[in-house]
Design a protein around this motif. Structure first.
Motif, PDB file in Angstrom:
ATOM      1  N   PRO A 455       0.841  -1.205   0.000  1.00 27.93           N
ATOM      2  CA  PRO A 455       0.000   0.000   0.000  1.00 27.93           C
ATOM      3  C   PRO A 455       0.872   1.250   0.000  1.00 27.93           C
ATOM      4  CG  PRO A 455      -0.683  -1.546   1.715  1.00 27.93           C
ATOM      5  CD  PRO A 455       0.627  -2.023   1.199  1.00 27.93           C
ATOM      6  N   THR A 456       0.598   2.159  -0.878  1.00 28.00           N
ATOM      7  CA  THR A 456       1.415   3.359  -0.987  1.00 28.00           C
ATOM      8  C   THR A 456       1.033   4.434   0.021  1.00 28.00           C
ATOM      9  OG1 THR A 456      -0.079   4.189  -2.697  1.00 28.00           O
ATOM     10  CG2 THR A 456       1.891   2.996  -3.431  1.00 28.00           C
ATOM     11  N   ARG A 457      -0.195   4.382   0.508  1.00 29.96           N
ATOM     12  CA  ARG A 457      -0.637   5.392   1.475  1.00 29.96           C
ATOM     13  C   ARG A 457      -1.328   4.699   2.646  1.00 29.96           C
ATOM     14  NH1 ARG A 457      -0.372  10.648  -0.305  1.00 29.96           N
ATOM     15  NH2 ARG A 457       0.163  10.882  -2.505  1.00 29.96           N
ATOM     16  N   ILE A 458      -0.899   5.099   3.835  1.00 30.67           N
ATOM     17  CA  ILE A 458      -1.431   4.511   5.062  1.00 30.67           C
ATOM     18  C   ILE A 458      -1.772   5.622   6.040  1.00 30.67           C
ATOM     19  CG2 ILE A 458      -0.969   2.984   7.020  1.00 30.67           C
ATOM     20  CD1 ILE A 458       1.007   1.490   5.295  1.00 30.67           C
ATOM     21  N   GLN A 459      -2.926   5.505   6.665  1.00 27.81           N
ATOM     22  CA  GLN A 459      -3.298   6.431   7.732  1.00 27.81           C
ATOM     23  C   GLN A 459      -3.506   5.614   9.009  1.00 27.81           C
ATOM     24  OE1 GLN A 459      -7.066   9.264   8.558  1.00 27.81           O
ATOM     25  NE2 GLN A 459      -5.783   9.900   6.843  1.00 27.81           N
ATOM     26  N   LEU A 460      -2.815   6.011  10.072  1.00 29.27           N
ATOM     27  CA  LEU A 460      -2.892   5.319  11.354  1.00 29.27           C
ATOM     28  C   LEU A 460      -3.651   6.181  12.345  1.00 29.27           C
ATOM     29  CD1 LEU A 460      -2.140   3.092  13.361  1.00 29.27           C
ATOM     30  CD2 LEU A 460       0.084   4.215  13.681  1.00 29.27           C
ATOM     31  N   ILE A 461      -4.802   5.703  12.780  1.00 27.78           N
ATOM     32  CA  ILE A 461      -5.606   6.370  13.800  1.00 27.78           C
ATOM     33  C   ILE A 461      -5.325   5.675  15.122  1.00 27.78           C
ATOM     34  CG2 ILE A 461      -7.913   7.136  14.473  1.00 27.78           C
ATOM     35  CD1 ILE A 461      -7.051   8.169  11.743  1.00 27.78           C
ATOM     36  N   TYR A 462      -4.740   6.405  16.072  1.00 32.67           N
ATOM     37  CA  TYR A 462      -4.349   5.800  17.350  1.00 32.67           C
ATOM     38  C   TYR A 462      -5.086   6.498  18.481  1.00 32.67           C
ATOM     39  CZ  TYR A 462      -1.266   3.688  20.859  1.00 32.67           C
ATOM     40  OH  TYR A 462      -0.761   2.970  21.918  1.00 32.67           O
TER      41      TYR A 462
END
Length: 710
Positions: A455-462
């Protein structure tokens, strides 16, 4: 091309085996089956194969054969790169359809399978009860009224429903010989099916037992019947012991007890041995063969896991985080590879000689060849004991602490790397639920460096309660703050729900809590690195050998202790002479002999495997860890966000993420409390393309849930 053809053949074979086994359950309640089956038993009874061999081969072996063929299939599949199209076709069935506080999140496939199973139970109950009503015969020792007799028959048939659920009860919790891995379901996810089936078993068994006791009570026969250990037929006392044992197991497994008093849950759960043995004595061998496949595979699986976790290894080093979490660094064999989100089961004899606890692996085998790591949050008595043990060693004056032996079972992981084959990833974690995502992000970074698809784009919601919980991101801080490539984009959004600050940046927060304490341990020269499970092919061979040994001894012992009978008169006389529990003991003896033979083979295979490896852990692989502050350019920090005194608005996140990433195929992976999973599943269901058929170019969200705790 040859491997693809072989894989297709194995898939067809597994479908046929599964269809045949299901057909047995559909035909078994019918009169035609009873008549034909009795004829087959009478025909084979005088032969060496006997009716015992017939029952095992027809009623038990299909599921064992499915596990064997499935293991061969998984072994071949590891050599072949899975195609992306297969995952897309399956994602529509895996997305959540029902989101409910009581049931959790259910996919279309789960609803379909559960509905078919309920229909099977309804058919079994209807066919048996309708046949009983037509041929209602009074019980000779009991003088019951017609309504009492009818109710007693109905109660008996509830026992058959418990039997059907018991046949599947142990299949979801298999680890090495896991059938659910063929469907792409992780062990942690399949545990809830075990919980559902266990509840159904106890519910049906309770109705069966309580109704029988009620009829005995109103007919004034309860004192005569309740303590009977009959020579032939169903043994009432054994059924009562099995029911009481099952109730104790079920009550102590309730979340209120399991989470607060884990030791009580853990030790009482091992009463399943008592439950299964007395179920055999109560139901008899004829009914036991239908539930025996799960018991056989579970016993074999347990054996392989015990052998795999020997010999013990040792902790190389440990880190203590400010939020009372510990990261353990363990040695592993360089050849051991595992997929992201994999888990291991850990036992530390110094704390408890029997308890095993599961933890997500936070490292990636693509990055770390010689070590793997797990993060353990101090939340219960076992984890508190571990924290105190490490903390005590840290406070001592020795330069290098004494070795701490540890047993490791696993790793058990996702059957493929499909989670990394989306255009973009939306990762949502709550608290310690961040641990499986640490391995995912490291795997993505490794894939990017090696030029593989990722995956080229990742968003991490923590989402965390306190800002100090951000320290768990320490191992991936370099990925968060140093993104020097245009191919890999990671955006972090931190939500601190129980603190209020202003002007704090992600860099300041990570720097503030980057100062963790570390301790190195001496390594025991007799310790081995973690080698993991045996190959699927080896497990298939051991399962096949074990089933053959069981069948041979089953026929051999039955001909010694149960004489061959060629005429019905002699058969009837022998039935009155030989107690029914003799056949039960033959099954148990054959099972233990087959397990013993399999143990010997598995030990030989394991020992030969360890001899090929270097048994001593090399000191050069024990890396000292020194804390350091985090430095990064401002460009990497500007896109990261931190929010205080608030929870994430998933509606806005799902609406904005496709625009930010530009991807149309997005994988949504969530790990955290059940309420968080339900919220994410609800929005994922609303936004997913499979529920907006008429929309054009609609973004597709594929939902995946990782277990927060077992």
């Amino acid at each position: 091309m040859a491997e693809t053809a072989l894989l297709n053949v194995l898939i067809v074979l597994m479908i046929l085996i599964c269809a045949g086994w299901v057909s047995l359950w559909l035909l078994k309640p019918t009169e035609m089956w009873s008549r034909k089956w009795k004829e087959a038993e009478d025909r084979l009874r005088p032969t060496f194969f006997g009716y015992y061999g017939l029952n095992f081969v027809v009623l038990t072996f299909p599921v064992i054969a499915l596990a064997i063929v499935g293991s061969v299939y998984l072994n071949l599949q590891l050599r072949k790169t899975r195609r992306r199209q297969g995952r897309k076709a399956f994602s529509a069935f895996s997305n959540p359809v029902v989101v409910n506080t009581l049931l959790g999140t259910l996919s279309a496939l789960e609803i379909l399978v559960v509905s078919l199973f309920v229909l099977l139970l309804a058919w079994t109950f209807y066919a048996r009860v309708s046949n009983d009503v037509k041929n209602l015969m009074p019980v000779k020792p009991l003088k019951l009224k017609r309504w009492q007799l009818t109710y007693l028959r109905i109660a008996t048939r509830f026992g058959l429903l418990a039997e059907a659920c018991l046949a599947l009860l142990l299949l979801p919790i298999l680890r090495g010989l896991a059938l659910f891995r063929l469907l792409g379901i992780q062990f942690e996810a399949s545990v809830r099916y075990h919980i559902w089936l266990g509840t159904a078993v106890i519910s049906f068994a309770f109705v069966h037992g309580a109704s029988t006791l009620f009829i005995w009570g109103v007919s004034h026969y309860i004192q005569d019947e309740i303590g009977k250990w009959q020579k032939t037929g169903r043994i009432y006392l054994a059924g009562e012991i099995a029911l009481v044992t099952g109730l104790v197991i079920w009550i102590t497994a309730l979340p209120q007890i399991r989470r607060k008093k884990f030791e009580i849950f853990y030790y009482t759960h091992h009463l399943y041995l008592v439950f299964l043995v007395f179920f055999l004595f109560h139901a008899g061998d004829r009914h036991f063969y239908m539930v025996f496949p799960g018991i056989f595979l579970f016993g074999l699986d347990k054996l392989l896991r015990i052998i795999q976790s020997r010999p013990e290894t040792c902790i190389l080093s440990a880190k203590i985080f400010p939020n009372k979490a510990i990261e353990l660094i363990l040695p592993k064999d360089p050849k051991l590879k595992y997929t992201p989100t994999s888990v291991i089961f850990v036992k530390i004899p110094i704390i408890s000689k029997f308890q095993w606890h599961s933890f997500s692996i936070t490292s990636s085998s693509s990055v770390d060849d010689h070590t793997l790591s797990v993060i353990i949050k101090c939340q219960g008595s076992w984890t508190s004991s571990l924290y105190n043990l490490i903390n005590t060693e840290l406070e001592s004056d020795a330069d290098q602490m004494k070795s701490i032996p540890i047993a490791v079972e696993g790793p058990y992981g996702h059957p493929s790397t499909d989670l990394l084959r989306y255009d973009s990833l939306l990762l949502i974690a709550g608290g310690v639920g961040i641990t499986p995502f640490l391995s995912i992000l490291q795997e993505v970074a490794s894939a990017q460096q090696s030029g593989n698809q990722f995956p080229t784009r990742i968003q991490l919601i923590y989402v965390v309660k306190k800002s100090q919980d951000v320290c768990l991101l320490n191992s991936i801080s370099h990925l968060i703050l140093d993104q020097s490539t245009d191919q890999f984009h990671l955006k972090l959004k931190v939500f601190v729900t129980q603190e209020q600050q202003s002007g704090t940046t992600v860099r300041e927060l990570l720097n503030e809590y980057s100062q963790v304490e570390a301790v190195d341990f001496r390594t025991d020269s007799s310790s081995y690195a973690i080698h993991g499970l045996e190959s699927y092919l080896v497990m298939a061979v051991i399962a096949g050998l074990s089933s053959i040994v069981f069948l041979v001894f089953l026929m051999f012992l039955s001909h010694i202790f149960v004489p061959n009978l060629k005429i019905k008169a002699s058969a009837k006389a022998s039935k009155e002479k030989n107690p029914s529990w003799v056949a039960d003991l033959i099954i148990l003896s054959s099972f233990f002999i087959s397990i013993a033979c399999s143990s010997l083979v598995a030990l030989i295979v394991r020992r030969r495997r360890l001899k090929k490896e270097t048994p001593q852990i090399s000191e050069k692989h024990v890396k000292s860890w020194q804390p350091s502050s985090i430095e990064a350019g401002g460009g990497a920090l500007e896109k990261h966000e931190i929010h205080f005194t608030g929870r994430p608005n998933f509606q806005d996140i799902f609406r904005e993420f496709p625009t930010e990433t530009g991807g149309s195929d997005i994988g949504v992976i969530v790990c955290g409390p059940e309420t968080m999973k339900e919220s994410v599943a609800l929005f994922c269901r609303q936004e997913s393309q499979c529920f907006n058929i008429g929309a054009e170019k609609k973004t597709s969200f594929s939902f995946h849930s990782l277990n927060f705790t077992l």
